[in-house]
Write an enzyme that holds these catalytic residues in place. Structure first.
Site, PDB file in Angstrom:
ATOM      1  N   ASP A 116       0.854  -1.183   0.000  1.00 40.37           N
ATOM      2  CA  ASP A 116       0.000   0.000   0.000  1.00 40.37           C
ATOM      3  C   ASP A 116       0.894   1.238   0.000  1.00 40.37           C
ATOM      4  O   ASP A 116       2.111   1.132  -0.164  1.00 40.37           O
ATOM      5  CB  ASP A 116      -0.956  -0.018   1.211  1.00 40.37           C
ATOM      6  CG  ASP A 116      -2.313   0.585   0.862  1.00 40.37           C
ATOM      7  OD1 ASP A 116      -2.337   1.748   0.424  1.00 40.37           O
ATOM      8  OD2 ASP A 116      -3.333  -0.107   1.007  1.00 40.37           O
ATOM      9  N   HIS A 156      -2.949   3.194  -4.676  1.00 44.62           N
ATOM     10  CA  HIS A 156      -2.316   2.700  -3.439  1.00 44.62           C
ATOM     11  C   HIS A 156      -0.870   2.248  -3.680  1.00 44.62           C
ATOM     12  O   HIS A 156      -0.413   1.287  -3.059  1.00 44.62           O
ATOM     13  CB  HIS A 156      -3.142   1.542  -2.848  1.00 44.62           C
ATOM     14  CG  HIS A 156      -4.430   1.998  -2.206  1.00 44.62           C
ATOM     15  ND1 HIS A 156      -4.512   2.388  -0.899  1.00 44.62           N
ATOM     16  CD2 HIS A 156      -5.688   2.146  -2.713  1.00 44.62           C
ATOM     17  CE1 HIS A 156      -5.764   2.737  -0.605  1.00 44.62           C
ATOM     18  NE2 HIS A 156      -6.494   2.606  -1.695  1.00 44.62           N
ATOM     19  N   GLU A 205     -10.068   2.623  -5.005  1.00 42.64           N
ATOM     20  CA  GLU A 205      -9.750   4.029  -4.733  1.00 42.64           C
ATOM     21  C   GLU A 205      -8.661   4.563  -5.658  1.00 42.64           C
ATOM     22  O   GLU A 205      -7.663   5.105  -5.199  1.00 42.64           O
ATOM     23  CB  GLU A 205      -9.321   4.186  -3.268  1.00 42.64           C
ATOM     24  CG  GLU A 205     -10.411   3.815  -2.308  1.00 42.64           C
ATOM     25  CD  GLU A 205      -9.998   4.015  -0.856  1.00 42.64           C
ATOM     26  OE1 GLU A 205     -10.761   4.649  -0.130  1.00 42.64           O
ATOM     27  OE2 GLU A 205      -8.910   3.537  -0.462  1.00 42.64           O
TER      28      GLU A 205
HETATM   29  C1  ACM Z   1     -11.007  -0.281   0.602  1.00 40.30           C
HETATM   30  O1  ACM Z   1     -11.532  -0.154   1.716  1.00 40.30           O
HETATM   31  N1  ACM Z   1     -10.432   0.733  -0.008  1.00 40.30           N
HETATM   32  C2  ACM Z   1     -11.004  -1.561  -0.074  1.00 40.30           C
END
Ligand code: ACM
Length: 385
Positions: free
Chosen positions: A38, A111, A178
């Protein structure tokens, strides 16, 4: 039936990962979703790109308190680490004999800040010096998306290849959540790539990344899972959807023909508060009570009504660890909610008062014998509270 654990925001010792796997086995889960990369770190050993471990696995500082607090405060301490190949093999074997499949997650194309810190060529601004993120909640606030370049695609093939060499599971989680569009919009080279490849917008570019990796995994005899955002574009339905939103997204994905694992933020995010007590230990937000976890219908009514119940193939709770610096805090956040999830997923008939009685009588002593902490206010903090 799965449980997820984020070891990026905070990393936990091998001994705790094994203990966590023991929790899963005890509760008759069969899948451990291990979130390994991440913005704030890279947590598995890679040989082909060694800076992923010398650079991406370490951050210079960590946010103190909640990320919405102003002014932001940082601890100024170097933090990080990664699991070596030997450790991962040991953990995979440990899980395997206990009936647990580990599905690793390498989260792309968003991410990705930690990887960009080591290899800025991965970013839309390769001349920038990027740091491994020291704060939480990066979406749209900071650049963390991969640039669609030859360098990036070569990189992705190499790191996914190494990941599949470590993890025998059929499914590999490729993230896809995201993914902020703005950095791609602003970048001339990315726009040119989109034109050349007939990608009409950034959602199509997002899909391009997912298709690229899903097809590559197919050549390795693996299948991809991604968060529900990957279904926003024109993606074929061989990829499994992990839905972290609500029933609306489940219906949309099911109607398109995807198989779905339900991990709705409400109530299956165990990083949310389990009380409304202002003195409760810090959590990200929300209120996901034990009762809400126990009573949630994994096949939501809207999906059932659309006659698509068979598209829901499983469910899972997610444990993001921004506010869980230590394993005792993870225990506190998962127990007793994990026990409620297990019974929810195994029992056709549900009886919450009886569950509470058995929890008190049988499970609380077990948590204590495991030396595991747990949330004690579950009788006070009812669903309606
Ligand atoms: C997430 O909570 N962005 C998968």
């Amino acid at each position: 039936r799965g449980m997820h654990l984020d070891v990026v925001r905070h990393i936990f010792p091998v001994s705790y990962i094994k203990k966590y796997i023991d929790y899963l086995t005890f509760h008759k889960f069969n899948t451990f979703h291990w979130h390994l990369t991440d913005d704030q770190g890279w947590r598995f050993e890679v040989s082909s790109y060694p800076k992923l471990n010398s650079v991406s696995s370490w951050r210079d500082s960590t946010l103190i308190g909640h990320f919405k607090d102003t002014p932001a405060r940082y601890d100024g301490k170097r933090y990080g680490g990664f699991y070596t190949k030997a450790e991962i093999k040991e953990i995979v074997a440990y899980a395997s004999v206990r009936g647990i499949t580990i599905i690793p997650e390498l989260d792309i194309p968003g991410h990705s800040r930690a990887a960009m810190a080591a290899y800025p060529q991965l970013s839309t601004k390769p001349d920038t010096v990027w740091n491994v993120a020291t704060t939480w909640g990066m979406y749209n606030r900071q650049n963390n998306v991969l640039a669609p370049t030859d360098f990036t695609f070569q990189f992705l093939k190499a790191v996914f290849k190494e990941l599949t060499e470590l993890f025998p599971s059929t499914y590999i989680h490729i993230g896809g959540d995201e993914c902020s569009r703005m950095w791609w919009k602003q970048d001339k080279k990315t726009q040119l790539f989109m034109q050349k490849n007939n990608l009409k917008d950034e959602t199509a570019l997002q899909t391009y990344f997912i298709k690229y990796i899903a097809s590559y995994l197919k050549t390795l005899n693996r299948k991809a899972i991604g968060w529900h955002e990957i279904a926003e574009g024109d993606l074929d339905t061989s990829t499994l959807i992990m839905n972290w939103a609500d029933e609306k997204q489940a219906v949309t994905a099911a109607k398109k023909g995807f198989n779905i694992i339900m991990t709705p933020g409400v109530p299956f995010y165990f990083d949310h508060f389990q009380s409304k007590d202002p003195n409760d230990s810090l959590a990200i937000k929300g209120y996901n009570s034990l009762e809400a976890v126990y009573t949630y219908r994994v096949i939501p009514d809207a999906v059932q009504k659309a006659n698509l119940g068979n598209k829901i193939i499983g469910a899972q709770a997610n444990v993001w660890t921004e506010y869980m610096g230590y394993s005792t805090k993870v225990d506190y956040m998962i127990f007793p909610r994990m026990t409620a999830l297990s019974e929810n997923l195994w029992s056709k008939t549900k009886d919450y008062p009886d569950f509470l009685r058995r929890l008190d009588q049988f499970m609380i002593p077990r948590y204590q014998s495991w030396n595991s902490s747990y949330f004690k206010g579950y009788r006070i903090w009812t669903k309606e509270k």
